[in-house]
Design an enzyme around this catalytic site. Structure first.
Site, PDB file in Angstrom:
ATOM      1  CE  LYS A  62     -18.500 -43.127  55.305  1.00 20.15           C
ATOM      2  NZ  LYS A  62     -19.683 -42.944  54.454  1.00 20.15           N
ATOM      3  CB  THR A  63     -20.994 -37.912  53.451  1.00 20.51           C
ATOM      4  OG1 THR A  63     -21.169 -39.134  54.171  1.00 20.51           O
ATOM      5  CG2 THR A  63     -22.220 -37.660  52.589  1.00 20.51           C
ATOM      6  CG  ASP A 116     -20.337 -44.272  51.268  1.00 23.51           C
ATOM      7  OD1 ASP A 116     -19.212 -44.173  51.792  1.00 23.51           O
ATOM      8  OD2 ASP A 116     -21.379 -43.861  51.806  1.00 23.51           O
ATOM      9  CD  GLU A 117     -19.967 -46.659  55.193  1.00 23.37           C
ATOM     10  OE1 GLU A 117     -18.924 -47.225  55.570  1.00 23.37           O
ATOM     11  OE2 GLU A 117     -20.516 -45.744  55.824  1.00 23.37           O
ATOM     12  CD  GLN A 152     -16.030 -46.197  60.737  1.00 20.49           C
ATOM     13  OE1 GLN A 152     -17.224 -46.056  60.995  1.00 20.49           O
ATOM     14  NE2 GLN A 152     -15.311 -45.224  60.208  1.00 20.49           N
ATOM     15  NE  ARG A 194     -19.960 -44.381  65.192  1.00 19.61           N
ATOM     16  CZ  ARG A 194     -19.479 -43.979  64.028  1.00 19.61           C
ATOM     17  NH1 ARG A 194     -20.255 -43.309  63.187  1.00 19.61           N
ATOM     18  NH2 ARG A 194     -18.221 -44.208  63.689  1.00 19.61           N
TER      19      ARG A 194
END
Length: 896
Positions: free
Chosen positions: A32-33, A231-232, A262, A714
């Protein structure tokens, strides 16, 4: 070749969809970044958008810096102007520093300044907020043991995140406690206004209020920012959502990037509805799903997807990866918490050693639900002599000596900051005692002045004894000198005070240089603490820990070596020399580093630490020097004092993460956004994970499941889940049996391989990452490490076996048995009547966290168990009937 060719089809679609609202559902590890940064580059390079008209907001300084760096690499040479990439709070600080005075209203009394905050406002951290609340509760006569300041602040923050004011809290209150909190909330707002201060929640609320109330300001930002990226997005709260709506303007060029699976910060006010209902807010929105995972193996991804698939509140994604197969998910069931920690340390030790032998970079993480779990893992890592880093540990800016100097800077910047003033008014000790401080507080309350104003009033009206008055004058002179340095008028002030022409202050003692002793009325004792604030002086001895900050060779010094033990004269001389050389020419405003050097010298802080002559004191001297270094870095970036203080206040736990550390210990919440080749997810037990506080709310359980999904994803190559069969809990003498987490049961069994322990069935365990490290239970004869094969870890172990035998209690003297024995001893026959007693129905052996069913109360959850055997009592939470304590043998409970 265009940079767009580096993207997969879904990523490219997300980048090229520029007009109108777009929701990008980005699964874990889906890049996504990259999509956000490539989208910014696409807007600038292909669409011809001016960089300064793009605003991207995220949640951590680290994420913002990484994003800005990537954009610079992509389009750095195209324009001198840069897009604005910032955290929400940092962006709000910029907006408020520029335009907050537009919210001020005229005073009702002629000649008085307008009412409201000014551009020089300060930001209160949690410690500052607690001091304010403590003072309010003391004035209101409230007991801080029954209603703690921390709890009050938590409720106030909750109210602000839901945009409720004190009046609304009071009207909604259903108990006296909430009414008291509403009163404290109202006084808290008044105190912050009087001190020209804001807390972190206020930054968002005031920026939102500014944009909503002042049309000119809103139109300015709508005109400046044509494209908005968030973002997020799943972690935004209601004020952040409203801020986004106000900034979006009429064009609705909003790109929200997030993953509902998330969303794990509801306790901070995050509202998952913001992402779930995006299409309702923007009916014309386009949805793009990023479903290709570039991080984890197929086994890890499949297991995590199955677990989170049990949630109801989600949009759904079908994640896939090209990394097919991979090691199965390891599972270790330890007999107790200490064994679980040793297992983790042993596993990581073998992995690090073999990765090093193969020339690979080793990075591993131990993830846990609560901070309190870290202790056992830290001890185990030290036992194996492994260097590790704890994220969320004692922050640099939270150390007592650092907070003292930061508070001095806050008072110099804004003397009306009463919380910071109270911290430093007698730090180091200068003869201003509790009685003097209480008198100043009372004077401030009676006159409506700030603490700084009350200090001036006390001095002007000579309201204190001579000794206390001299100490107070000395402190006020110190702050005024610092303010003069900041304003660039220090030379004139020295001339004025030296000539005795100061109207507000006594003449200062002439000083030819900055090496003289501070003119304090009383000399501090080596045994006196530096801070007068209760609980503020918490020393931190790096020598007792094995943190690996991996910054440089010098960072490995533990504060007790030769560098830390060198003569205090050398340290003082160095600071003095820097202070002499560092001051700019007369007439220029001093920078933050120069003011810090002045404060360190003038207060005698280092001199008092020298008199303590302890390893901790030398470590604190090094901390002070590091603070000056940080201020010098700030100076090199061209930052002013208020920007330096803003940075210190906005540092978060996520920014403490050291990506070069081999081993990281952190909570699951802190791990979000990170990745590791090896992850140990520990404490998979009901009541611990999921946490006991969440077990009665379906929405809370769903968030815990999302947290488990975050932890599992993770892992890049190897994921190990562990639990302890018995774990010592607070207030218990013996370890209590635990119940496996429900999330363990949700992992498909065909993807799991047991790695020994209490329920070991498999003959071998999953290998560790691509380095090919053996499983931890493969014990080598030449290894001196802890072996899990050396002790009986049978699941049938029962602490009741080792309980001391007790004598069988005698029956009651008038029981049927005793009466029969009495007649029998006299040769008389006595037939004991046969009494049929119904055997109690229902199962037994329930443990906390288990679901049960009662014939009267229905389904419930076991909350607590007391005792064992025939006398066992259990407390069950029934949704319709509340908590019920039952004797287990008669409770007629069945498994739900």
């Amino acid at each position: 070749m265009s940079f767009l060719d580096e993207l997969n089809p879904q990523q490219r679609e997300a980048v090229e969809t520029t007009d109108g609202p777009v929701l990008i559902l980005a699964g874990a590890g889906s890049g996504k970044t990259r999509v956000i940064t490539f989208r910014i580059a696409y807007l600038i390079e292909k669409m011809g958008v001016m960089p300064e008209s793009i605003l991207a907001m995220t949640f951590t300084n680290k994420a913002a810096a990484e994003m800005a760096e990537r954009v610079e690499k992509l389009v750095g040479g195209l324009s001198v102007a840069k897009p604005v990439i910032s955290t929400f709070h940092s962006f709000c600080v910029r907006v408020l520093r520029r335009d907050i005075e537009a919210l001020r209203i005229p005073a009702t009394v002629p000649g008085q300044p307008p009412i409201g905050l000014t551009k020089n406002f300060v930001i209160y951290d949690e410690s500052d907020q607690q001091q304010v609340v403590k003072g309010i509760m003391r004035r209101l006569g409230l007991d801080d043991k029954q209603l703690t300041p921390r709890n009050v602040l938590s409720r106030i923050s909750w109210a602000k995140n839901h945009m409720l004011d004190p009046q609304e809290i009071y009207l909604q209150s259903a108990d006296p406690k909430t009414e008291k909190i509403a009163h404290i909330f109202e006084e808290y707002r008044k105190e912050l206004l009087k001190a020209n201060a804001m807390d972190f929640d206020d930054l968002l609320l005031e920026a939102m209020r500014l944009l909503k109330s002042v049309a000119a300001v809103r139109e300015y930002y709508n005109g400046r920012f044509q494209y908005l990226l968030i973002d997020e997005y799943q972690d935004t709260n209601r004020p952040q959502y409203e801020l986004m709506r106000l900034l979006a303007g009429a064009g609705h060029n909003v790109c929200a990037v997030g993953d509902e699976d998330q969303s794990i910060y509801s306790w901070r006010g995050a509202d998952i509805r913001n992402i779930l209902e995006f299409e309702r807010d923007f009916p014309e929105a386009k949805i793009v799903r990023l479903e290709q995972n570039y991080r984890s193996t197929q086994n890890i991804l499949e297991a995590a997807s199955v677990v989170v698939g049990n949630n109801v509140r989600r949009k759904g994604k079908n994640l896939w990866t090209s990394r097919q197969g991979g090691a199965k998910i390891g599972y270790y069931e330890a007999p107790d918490g200490e064994n679980e920690a040793l297992f983790a340390a042993d596993t990581i030790n073998r992995y690090v050693r073999l990765a090093g032998e193969n020339g690979e970079t080793a990075r591993a993480a131990v993830l846990y639900r609560t901070n309190s779990q870290s202790r056992l893992f830290e001890e185990a890592m030290r036992r194996y002599q492994l260097k590790y880093h704890v994220v969320g540990g004692f922050s640099f800016y939270e150390r007592a000596e650092i907070k003292d100097l930061i508070s001095y800077l806050k008072v110099i910047q804004n003397p009306d900051d009463s919380v910071s003033l109270l911290r430093v008014i007698n730090t180091p000790v200068r003869g201003i005692g509790k009685t003097t401080i209480e008198m100043i507080e009372r004077l401030a309350l009676e006159t409506g002045l700030s603490m700084w104003g009350a200090v001036g009033e006390a001095i002007g009206r000579q309201l204190l004894p001579g000794r206390a008055l001299a100490a107070l004058k000395s402190f006020r002179e110190l702050i005024e000198d610092g303010r003069a340095m900041l304003a660039g008028t220090f030379e004139e002030r020295v001339e004025r005070t030296a000539g005795g022409r100061s109207e507000s202050l006594p003449a200062a003692e002439p000083r030819s240089d900055w090496t003289g002793e501070a003119p304090v009325p009383t000399q501090p004792s080596p045994t006196q603490p530096l801070s007068t604030q209760a609980g503020a002086d918490t020393d931190f001895d790096p020598g007792n820990f094995s943190f690996d900050f991996a910054a440089s060779d010098s960072a490995a010094d533990d504060g007790t070596g030769e560098d830390a033990r060198r003569s205090i004269d050398d340290v003082a001389d160095e600071v003095v020399d820097e202070a002499v050389e560092g001051f700019r020419a007369p007439g220029g405003a001093a920078n933050t580093a120069e003011i810090l050097k002045f404060l360190i010298d003038r207060t005698g802080y280092i001199k008092q630490l020298e008199e303590e002559d302890t390893p901790e004191a030398y470590s604190r001297i090094e901390n002070l020097r590091e603070l000056v270094n940080a201020a010098m870095d700030s100076r090199d970036r061209g930052e002013t004092l208020d920007q330096f203080l803003d940075h210190a206040a906005l540092v978060s736990d996520a920014d403490q993460y050291d990506e070069h550390a081999q081993i990281t210990l952190m909570t699951l919440h802190a791990a979000k956004g990170l990745e590791f080749p090896l992850v140990v997810l520990a404490g998979m037990e009901e009541g611990l994970f999921p946490h006991s506080r969440t077990m009665l709310e379906p929405d809370s359980i769903e968030e815990e499941r999302r947290l488990c999904y975050v932890g599992m994803t993770r892992a890049m190559d190897t994921l190990i889940l562990s639990r302890a069969v018995y774990r010592r809990r607070y207030g218990t003498d013996m370890p209590e049996a635990s119940v496996p987490s429900r999330f363990l049961e949700e992992v498909p069994p065909q993807l799991v391989e047991e790695m020994g322990g209490s329920r070991r069935r498999a003959s071998s365990a999953a290998g560790i990452t691509r380095a090919g490290a053996p499983a931890p239970h493969e014990h080598r004869a030449e290894s001196a490490h802890y072996s899990y094969e050396d002790e009986d870890q049978s699941a049938t172990w029962n602490p009741a076996r080792v309980k001391p035998k007790t004598a069988t209690p005698l029956g009651n003297y008038n029981s049927i048995g005793n009466i029969a024995e009495f007649f029998a001893s006299r040769g008389k026959k006595f037939d004991v009547p046969k009494m049929t007693s119904e055997e109690p129905k229902g199962r037994r052996g329930f443990r906390p966290g288990q679901k049960v069913k009662h014939p009267k109360y229905g389904e419930g959850t076991v909350y607590q168990r007391e005792g064992d055997g025939e006398d066992a009592k259990i407390t069950v939470q029934f949704p319709r009937f509340g908590l019920k304590k039952l004797v287990e043998r008669y409770a007629q409970l069945e498994k739900a």
